[in-house]
Structure formats: structure tokens, C-alpha cells
Write an enzyme that holds these catalytic residues in place. Sequence first.
Site, PDB file in Angstrom:
ATOM      1  N   ASP A 102      -6.186  -8.033   2.156  1.00  0.00           N
ATOM      2  CA  ASP A 102      -6.108  -6.948   1.200  1.00  0.00           C
ATOM      3  C   ASP A 102      -5.708  -7.569  -0.128  1.00  0.00           C
ATOM      4  OD1 ASP A 102      -5.747  -4.204   0.304  1.00  0.00           O
ATOM      5  OD2 ASP A 102      -5.307  -3.746   2.401  1.00  0.00           O
ATOM      6  N   ASP A 204      -8.119  -3.330  -3.262  1.00  0.00           N
ATOM      7  CA  ASP A 204      -7.419  -2.052  -3.345  1.00  0.00           C
ATOM      8  C   ASP A 204      -7.804  -1.301  -4.632  1.00  0.00           C
ATOM      9  OD1 ASP A 204      -5.056  -0.588  -2.059  1.00  0.00           O
ATOM     10  OD2 ASP A 204      -4.305  -0.801  -4.103  1.00  0.00           O
ATOM     11  N   GLU A 267     -12.293  -0.684  -2.206  1.00  0.00           N
ATOM     12  CA  GLU A 267     -11.786   0.651  -1.878  1.00  0.00           C
ATOM     13  C   GLU A 267     -12.099   1.563  -3.049  1.00  0.00           C
ATOM     14  OE1 GLU A 267      -7.800   3.250  -0.850  1.00  0.00           O
ATOM     15  OE2 GLU A 267      -7.787   1.733  -2.407  1.00  0.00           O
ATOM     16  N   HIS A 328      -5.299   3.607   6.853  1.00  0.00           N
ATOM     17  CA  HIS A 328      -3.853   3.818   6.829  1.00  0.00           C
ATOM     18  C   HIS A 328      -3.412   4.888   5.826  1.00  0.00           C
ATOM     19  CE1 HIS A 328      -4.845   1.229   3.555  1.00  0.00           C
ATOM     20  NE2 HIS A 328      -3.645   1.384   3.042  1.00  0.00           N
ATOM     21  N   ASP A 329      -4.359   5.462   5.097  1.00  0.00           N
ATOM     22  CA  ASP A 329      -4.016   6.487   4.101  1.00  0.00           C
ATOM     23  C   ASP A 329      -4.390   7.892   4.536  1.00  0.00           C
ATOM     24  OD1 ASP A 329      -3.069   4.599   2.249  1.00  0.00           O
ATOM     25  OD2 ASP A 329      -5.108   4.218   1.515  1.00  0.00           O
TER      26      ASP A 329
HETATM   27  C1  GLC Z   1      -4.630   2.148  -1.829  1.00  0.00           C
HETATM   28  C2  GLC Z   1      -3.975   1.821  -0.515  1.00  0.00           C
HETATM   29  C3  GLC Z   1      -2.767   2.697  -0.359  1.00  0.00           C
HETATM   30  C4  GLC Z   1      -1.817   2.390  -1.488  1.00  0.00           C
HETATM   31  C5  GLC Z   1      -2.498   2.575  -2.834  1.00  0.00           C
HETATM   32  C6  GLC Z   1      -1.704   1.963  -3.939  1.00  0.00           C
HETATM   33  O1  GLC Z   1      -5.146   3.426  -1.855  1.00  0.00           O
HETATM   34  O2  GLC Z   1      -4.897   1.974   0.523  1.00  0.00           O
HETATM   35  O3  GLC Z   1      -2.133   2.513   0.873  1.00  0.00           O
HETATM   36  O4  GLC Z   1      -0.701   3.221  -1.400  1.00  0.00           O
HETATM   37  O5  GLC Z   1      -3.744   1.923  -2.871  1.00  0.00           O
HETATM   38  O6  GLC Z   1      -1.743   0.570  -3.866  1.00  0.00           O
END
Ligand code: GLC
Length: 535
Positions: A102, A204, A267, A328-329
Amino acid sequence: MKNASQYLWWHTGIIYQIYPRSYQDSNADGIGDLRGIIERLDYLQWLGVNVIWLSPVYPSPMADFGYDISDYTGIHPLFGTMADFDELLDVIHLRGMKLILDFVPNHTSDKHPWFVESRSSRDNLKRDWYIWKDPGDDGSVPNNWLSVFGGSAWEWDEQTRQYYYHGFLKEQPDLNWRNPEVQDAMLEVMRFWLEKGVDGFRVDVLWHLIKDQQYPDNPPNPDYQAHMPTYDQLLPVYSTDQPEVHDIISRMRSLLDSYDDRLMIGEIYLPIQKLMLYYGVDNKGAHLPFNFQLIDLPWIAQKIARAVDEYEAALPPGGWPNWVLGNHDRPRIATRVGIEQARIAAMLLLTLRGTPTIYYGDELGMRDVPIPFEEIQDPQGLNMPDKNLSRDPARTPMQWDCSANGGFSSVRPWLRVDEAFERENVQVEREDRHSMLSLYKRLIELRQKEQSLITGAYEPVECNEQTIAYIRRESGHSAFFVLLNLSNGSACFNNENRRINGFVNIATSPHLEGRMISGKINLNGNEGIIVRLAQ
Ligand code: GLC
């Protein structure tokens, strides 16, 4: 069309996301770690996945559980040492698997030395590495932009009397990606890991990197409803998805391309047409802009089928599709659609065209675990307590066996284990031919060996209020017909003019397996079949 030799590992592979805190604890501190993952590689290999994506394992004050990084080229002692990491990478490669990290470029931790310097004075050399703005005449925030985690995205710094911008927590100040020094420094970070041999990155919040330079107010969202996160009150048209982000992505991509076969996943939560731009001109952007439609859409056959068609049609020439059911979100698939439909979802994920990503534990049918308020850890849950937005329920420890704490740890884990762990765990489900795990394993096996499922074309056949039907076909190989009932009522597939015939290879219900399909096909609620078509 590519020929078979032109497909790379990430076209044909299956990605498995590990949330390291919750996978396997090897040193009895209640938190998962790298050595724990090493111990569990046999399982992953048995399952048949071949690409592992690790959520962040870098040094971090853990305000956002590792997505607030204070050192991009280290390993947090909670997870182990750099030697452990090197070993993990080696053993993954020895098994013919790949490892993706990541990469969190949009923001650092407020404890990162860069930010500590930046906030030390207005004329510090790193001041411009972050986004600092003067207050309005009345001391007010520079504009109305909101933090994803609630409240204003601007934090006042008393010492230097300016605001800094944070799209997420105030402990996660955004880097100023318009500054070439920031770009260079972050590309060096990527190079560090590429030199070690990691196979790529999941980047991310890629669409957040660049903001409009004039910092205009974001407009209100006319569709906002009270139950939604406060962030959704505005449309983030000036704070995200700016055209210049694509220049940054191509810089990242060029760096990756100077190595062999490395992968960039982005992402990106955007509507399809906008998402497609992240493939870049001539596919020189992200290899796989994450496609979150199966997470975002209501579980309704027609909506899903339409989304698949639109997505297939919108892909740029040469752009490779991908599908994701959970991460995980977001709430887990088994909680969103129910355990029966989670089996249908698995069939869909593993038979659609494009690289699938499996979120750890979904292969067991793990559900969101209710976490009492006093035990909530996630800042998103704590900051907006009335909205039920905590992500903890989808991050609970992996359920390995019937021993204490599901075999995750010998001590009390950082988040509670699902009470159902004694019935639903790897050990129990491996022995049960009809378990979710056995279904996943068989689907993965089929997908890994059948060329039509790996690279074949997607041909929609029919969709109605209940069912989705499609064929995957690669010339010279067996084709597969997939029929999924997304409802809990019985459904009938009219096969009169289609002459679909063959044997059911995998079904959600064992009684259907091995059956010959030729005429009308009747399915009970929540049933799905994969049929190897007669040649
Ligand atoms: C992304 C991650 C998430 C995190 C956010 C801020 O969306 O998947 O878990 O809280 O970025 O870094």
C-alpha cells in the site's frame, strides 16, 4: 485481443488483500504481524490466490491505523523488522506469488519529519511541501472543504498562524503534490521498494492528490441525506479528481515501467466514465484503477448486469478490467447481501472478466462483527458517532481455528473476534465440502486453470429482475455459462432459443453439480451455476 503470452501475472492472477493487524499475531501482542503472515502462506497457496496486497506496515502513530505514515521506508515494530519484511518478500517469491504494498502518497502523518519541519516556521524549506493558507479576515477557514473523516479539512496552526489542509484526519496533513520536490521525494520512496523487489503498489486515494489551485468553495450536494457522512454534504469537485493528477500518475507509471512487470493499482471512488481516465492516455496510467461497483451498487440483478455492461463498454482499448467485493473500508459482502448471496457474489467475482480482489476472510463468509461503542478504534467511527460509520466491524481478526481467539492470537486481540468463530473458521470449513471456503477454493481453482475464465470474452446473455446470465469464451477452449439468481425466490431461465447445454461444473447447491443442462433451467432462490458448455 492479446494472445496468451501477452498476458502478465496481474492480468491472470487473483489478488488477496491482507489487513496485517488482523491476519495472524506471532508475538502475542494481540496485533497481527509480518511473521504471522509468513506462517500463513501455506494457507494462501492452498487457497490458490497468487498476489498479496498488504495494507500499510510502515512506522505510524496509528491515528488511522497505518494510513498515517511517519516513515515511508521503514517497518513499524508492531509488524516486525525490515529483515522480516525481506524474508516475507523472498518466501512469497519463492512460492511464485507476488507482493503489492500500500503506498499512501496523498498525506503523511503529522509526526513525519517533513511535516514537523514544515510547521516549524513559515520560511522553513519544507513549508511548501504541505498546503498552508492564510485565514480569512475574520480568522475563518480558507474555504468550505470538508474532511472525509468529518468536520472542516482545515486545521489552525497557532504557532505559524496559518491553516493546513487535511483531506482525512488532522493527523494526516496533505502533501502539496504541485511541488516538484514532493514529487521527487515520493518517487524515491517508490524506487526504494521497487529496488527491494516488491511487485507493485496499491496507491491510496489516488484521485485526491491534486487540488484546484484557486481553492474555490465546493458546491453543495443536492442529494445529501442526514444518514450520510458529513463529507457528502458537498461535491468535492475542486478538492479531488483534477486533470493534473494524470501527470503525476504518468510519472509514477514511468518509474514502474523502468522495472519489469510492476503493477500500479489506484484506489479511486469515481463514476465509471471518470474512472476510465485513470487508465491514462495509451494505458500509461494506473494498470488497474480499482473498480468498486460491486461494493457501491445495490445488490439488484439488473443494476449489476447493467453496470458490468457499461464498464465493459467504457474500458479503453487494451485497458484491463478488475472487480472488488470488499475492502477494509466497507462493510463485508456477507453482511451487505447476506450469507447466501455472498456465495453468488463469490461466483460473480471469480467468473467476471478481469482481475478479482478478495478481502481476507470473505472466503470464510466472515461478517461485520458488532463492536460495542467503548471498543471502537476507527477514527471515522469515533468522529461521527451518530452515523454508524466505524470500519472496525470489517477489520476483525481472521478466524483460523476453534482455539482461543480463533487461532489469531494467544492473547486478547486488538479487536474482538466474531462470536461465530468456532463454527466459521479455516479449520472447520476446509473439512466441509459445502462451506464458503470450499466454494471459494473450487472457484479459484477453476478460474486459475480455464483459459475462458482467465482471459475469455464476456458475453452477456440475459438479465431480468432476478438473474444474471453470461458466457465466458476464449477460442479453442471450453466456454462457460454462468447463471446467478440474485434473489431469494425461485427463477427460471428460458433456454428455448439459446440451446445452452453442458454439465454444471460448480453450483452453490451441491444437488445441481454434475447435472446436464439443456432445456429450461430452474433455480431456487440464492442458487447459481457455472456450466461447462458442450463444444
Ligand atoms: C483510503 C484507505 C483508508 C484510509 C484513507 C486515508 O481510503 O483505504 O483506510 O483511511 O485512505 O488514508
